[in-house]
Write an enzyme that holds these catalytic residues in place. Structure first.
Site, short mmCIF file in Angstrom:
data_model
loop_
_atom_site.label_atom_id
_atom_site.label_comp_id
_atom_site.label_asym_id
_atom_site.label_seq_id
_atom_site.Cartn_x
_atom_site.Cartn_y
_atom_site.Cartn_z
N THR A 85 9.00 -2.65 2.79
CA THR A 85 8.41 -1.71 3.74
C THR A 85 8.25 -0.36 3.06
O THR A 85 9.03 -0.02 2.17
CB THR A 85 9.29 -1.65 5.02
OG1 THR A 85 8.58 -0.98 6.04
CG2 THR A 85 10.62 -0.95 4.81
N THR A 142 -4.79 5.57 -4.07
CA THR A 142 -4.63 6.77 -4.89
C THR A 142 -4.68 6.47 -6.38
O THR A 142 -5.22 7.25 -7.17
CB THR A 142 -3.27 7.43 -4.57
OG1 THR A 142 -3.25 7.72 -3.19
CG2 THR A 142 -3.07 8.71 -5.34
#
Ligand code: ASP
Length: 341
Positions: free
Chosen positions: A166, A13
């Site tokens: 994570t 992005t």
């Protein structure tokens, strides 16, 4: 002389702009980075950029791309003080983890960053993420050594050890967490670095590109039917399995499941047991429901994330065909991915 930082743009992005015709996000030309972030001109850092020929959404990441990134860092290692890898956030934790095994002996920072909003959006988180990552990539200690000497992720004011990270949110700016390891640095008014032990030091940078992806991930759940997963336990096709179990490494008592695992291990397969909890550690044998694993030779994965377990299994299987050696690799901390108790 200003420090030199190499930016490697892989996609995601951060480097996308809205196509006014289709309304979809498409990659922009990264040579125009200075137009998007004019503040880059005010940093006392010499910057160079390399871009993937075809930038990818990070869902497309695979062993070939990991090898490409690792080789780009390795080939340019002597010429730069630090590296910033712009990458989609979705699989950033996997890439950071894989790179930590592929680039061992780092004495310079390799920082992955990205953003939740494209860099040309007014409220983008990308501008701050890129600027601070570059600042950290160029940062030195008083003795001239790099401040950070490992693979890390910088996102929303925190610098994390890559292989402990994570992704925890699909839309919050604070998209990452490192539940079992403290942040390496925090960026407030000043960037505060923690005094964290570097990962294992070896002499000089070593590049490992042999990863074996004949691995499987099995997340168990209450009511899980072992019969459905029978075909997984076939050593001909699958060389290692990561088991995501409950709590401290527990699984239902199920004769078929137990036999499948025991037979798979006898065939030569390796099974690595990690917890599906966000934080904490596997301790096989603590409960009755995990003592069987202990007995048949399932390896306790300690406090590794799923990302770390999968990438480490690929690395271990790529490094050796000897079962003892593979198990030995899995049990040690190779790049700070596992707390050794
Ligand atoms: N889908 C994007 C990617 O991971 C999301 C992002 O860049 O954050 O490539």
């Amino acid at each position: 002389m200003n420090p030199k930082v190499l930016i490697i743009y892989t996609g995601g992005t951060i480097g996308m702009v809205n196509d006014p015709i289709t309304g979809t996000l498409t990659a922009f030309n990264f040579d125009h980075l200075y137009q998007q972030i004019p503040e880059l001109n005010r940093l006392n850092v010499e910057l160079n950029t390399i871009s993937f020929e075809h930038p990818v959404d990070s869902s497309e990441m695979n062993l070939t791309y990991w090898k490409l990134i690792a080789t780009m860092v390795f080939d340019n290692y002597a010429k730069y003080d630090g590296f910033v890898i712009l990458h989609g956030s979705d699989t950033m934790a996997y890439t950071a983890t894989a790179l930590s095994f592929m680039l061992q002996g780092l004495e310079k920072p390799v920082i992955l960053t990205g953003s939740q909003l494209p860099i040309n959006e007014i409220r983008t988180d990308g501008r701050e993420n890129v600027l601070t990552s570059i600042e950290i990539a160029a940062a030195k200690k008083g003795n001239g050594e790099a401040r950070v000497q490992e693979v890390v992720i910088y996102f929303e004011n925190n610098l994390y050890r890559g292989n402990r990270t994570t992704k925890i949110s699909a839309n919050a700016f604070e998209a990452f967490a490192s539940p079992n390891f403290p942040p390496v640095a925090n960026a407030g008014i000043h960037i505060t670095y923690q005094d964290i032990q570097n990962t294992k030091k070896i002499n000089g940078l070593q590049l490992y590109t042999d990863l074996d992806n004949r691995v499987a991930l099995l997340k168990i759940f209450p009511g899980f039917n072992a019969n459905v997963y029978k075909s997984l336990f076939d050593f001909e096709n699958i060389k290692g399995i990561v088991l995501e179990t409950f709590g401290a490494g527990n699984a239902p008592t199920d004769k078929l499941f137990d036999d499948l695992i025991a037979d798979y291990i006898k065939q030569g397969g390796v099974v690595l047991n990690i917890t599906q909890c966000l934080s904490g550690s596997v301790e096989q044998g603590l409960y009755e429901t995990s003592s069987f694993f202990q007995k048949i030779g399932v390896i306790g994965g300690g406090d590794m994330t799923t990302e770390a377990a999968i990438c480490k299994l690929m690395f271990a299987l790529g490094s050796s065909t000897d079962k003892c050696e593979i198990e030995n690799i899995l049990k040690q901390s190779i790049a700070g991915e596992l707390s050794v108790v």
